[in-house]
Design a protein around this motif. Structure first.
Motif, PDB file in Angstrom:
ATOM      1  N   LEU A  25       0.830  -1.194   0.000  1.00  0.00           N
ATOM      2  CA  LEU A  25       0.000   0.000   0.000  1.00  0.00           C
ATOM      3  C   LEU A  25       0.867   1.248   0.000  1.00  0.00           C
ATOM      4  CD1 LEU A  25      -2.476  -1.033   2.840  1.00  0.00           C
ATOM      5  CD2 LEU A  25      -2.906  -1.106   0.393  1.00  0.00           C
ATOM      6  N   PRO A  26       0.377   2.314  -0.607  1.00  0.00           N
ATOM      7  CA  PRO A  26       1.061   3.597  -0.467  1.00  0.00           C
ATOM      8  C   PRO A  26       0.943   4.070   0.991  1.00  0.00           C
ATOM      9  CG  PRO A  26      -0.635   3.699  -2.187  1.00  0.00           C
ATOM     10  CD  PRO A  26      -0.776   2.392  -1.498  1.00  0.00           C
ATOM     11  N   TRP A  27       1.891   4.879   1.428  1.00  0.00           N
ATOM     12  CA  TRP A  27       1.884   5.364   2.812  1.00  0.00           C
ATOM     13  C   TRP A  27       0.596   6.097   3.143  1.00  0.00           C
ATOM     14  CZ3 TRP A  27       4.659   3.521   6.472  1.00  0.00           C
ATOM     15  CH2 TRP A  27       5.894   2.958   6.188  1.00  0.00           C
ATOM     16  N   GLU A  28       0.010   6.772   2.146  1.00  0.00           N
ATOM     17  CA  GLU A  28      -1.230   7.503   2.393  1.00  0.00           C
ATOM     18  C   GLU A  28      -2.348   6.548   2.819  1.00  0.00           C
ATOM     19  OE1 GLU A  28       0.554   7.829  -0.438  1.00  0.00           O
ATOM     20  OE2 GLU A  28       1.389   9.830  -0.155  1.00  0.00           O
ATOM     21  N   ASP A  29      -2.404   5.370   2.189  1.00  0.00           N
ATOM     22  CA  ASP A  29      -3.425   4.388   2.557  1.00  0.00           C
ATOM     23  C   ASP A  29      -3.164   3.802   3.940  1.00  0.00           C
ATOM     24  OD1 ASP A  29      -4.704   4.815   0.160  1.00  0.00           O
ATOM     25  OD2 ASP A  29      -3.853   3.048  -0.827  1.00  0.00           O
ATOM     26  N   VAL A  30      -1.893   3.611   4.269  1.00  0.00           N
ATOM     27  CA  VAL A  30      -1.549   3.121   5.604  1.00  0.00           C
ATOM     28  C   VAL A  30      -1.967   4.158   6.646  1.00  0.00           C
ATOM     29  CG1 VAL A  30       0.339   2.433   7.144  1.00  0.00           C
ATOM     30  CG2 VAL A  30       0.337   1.680   4.759  1.00  0.00           C
ATOM     31  N   ARG A  32      -4.433   6.300   6.338  1.00  0.00           N
ATOM     32  CA  ARG A  32      -5.898   6.247   6.439  1.00  0.00           C
ATOM     33  C   ARG A  32      -6.350   5.069   7.295  1.00  0.00           C
ATOM     34  NH1 ARG A  32      -5.418   7.352   0.783  1.00  0.00           N
ATOM     35  NH2 ARG A  32      -5.773   9.555   0.443  1.00  0.00           N
ATOM     36  N   LEU A  33      -5.679   3.921   7.136  1.00  0.00           N
ATOM     37  CA  LEU A  33      -6.009   2.774   7.986  1.00  0.00           C
ATOM     38  C   LEU A  33      -5.699   3.090   9.445  1.00  0.00           C
ATOM     39  CD1 LEU A  33      -4.900  -0.403   6.008  1.00  0.00           C
ATOM     40  CD2 LEU A  33      -7.199   0.201   6.757  1.00  0.00           C
ATOM     41  N   GLU A  36      -8.523   5.117  10.696  1.00  0.00           N
ATOM     42  CA  GLU A  36      -9.674   4.233  10.918  1.00  0.00           C
ATOM     43  C   GLU A  36      -9.492   3.456  12.220  1.00  0.00           C
ATOM     44  OE1 GLU A  36     -13.342   2.345   9.913  1.00  0.00           O
ATOM     45  OE2 GLU A  36     -12.378   4.073   9.009  1.00  0.00           O
ATOM     46  N   ALA A  54      -8.776  -2.644   8.681  1.00  0.00           N
ATOM     47  CA  ALA A  54      -8.975  -3.040   7.283  1.00  0.00           C
ATOM     48  C   ALA A  54     -10.215  -3.925   7.150  1.00  0.00           C
ATOM     49  CB  ALA A  54      -7.740  -3.764   6.762  1.00  0.00           C
ATOM     50  N   ARG A  57     -13.279  -1.780   7.435  1.00  0.00           N
ATOM     51  CA  ARG A  57     -13.472  -0.993   6.223  1.00  0.00           C
ATOM     52  C   ARG A  57     -14.075  -1.858   5.113  1.00  0.00           C
ATOM     53  NH1 ARG A  57     -12.454   4.386   4.317  1.00  0.00           N
ATOM     54  NH2 ARG A  57     -11.677   4.589   6.422  1.00  0.00           N
ATOM     55  N   SER A  87      -0.487  14.545   1.800  1.00  0.00           N
ATOM     56  CA  SER A  87       0.497  13.715   1.127  1.00  0.00           C
ATOM     57  C   SER A  87       1.733  13.577   1.996  1.00  0.00           C
ATOM     58  CB  SER A  87       0.917  14.357  -0.189  1.00  0.00           C
ATOM     59  OG  SER A  87       0.257  13.772  -1.245  1.00  0.00           O
TER      60      SER A  87
END
Length: 107
Positions: A25-30, A32-33, A36, A54, A57, A87
């Motif tokens: 995953l890109p760091w941005e998705d990590v 977001r997780l 969450e 995850a 989600r 970012s």
């Protein structure tokens, strides 16, 4: 597809299934997780792992998709919509590993 072994699902006592996956995953998705997981931890009054976040989600997305297919309105969300994640600067893999180790206390 490559030569990796396909993970086998495992039945859980609560009637669900578990499958172990490795995700890139890109760091941005990590991030977001992580957000969450923070929301779920506050809601459940206990620590929550990224795995749980995850899974939550995915379940939420599946429930919303089923509601849309049935022509229903999705249930109202108890938590406010997630704030956009800024970012993160790209880091070389070794520097990212050092940061992760520092966070985990394994440095």
């Amino acid at each position: 597809m490559d030569d990796r072994v396909t993970p086998a699902p495992r039945a859980l006592p609560d009637g669900e299934a578990e499958i172990a996956l490795v995700l890139r995953l890109p760091w941005e998705d990590v991030a977001r997780l992580g957000q969450e997981a923070g929301r779920l931890a506050a809601q459940r009054q206990r620590p929550v792992t990224l795995d749980e976040a995850a899974s939550h989600r995915l379940r939420s997305a599946r429930a919303a998709a089923h509601a849309r297919q049935a022509g229903e309105q999705p249930p109202p969300v108890a938590q406010p919509a997630p704030a956009p994640v800024s970012s993160l600067p790209a880091r070389p893999p070794e520097q990212a590993r050092q940061v992760i180790d520092r966070i985990n206390g394994t440095a």
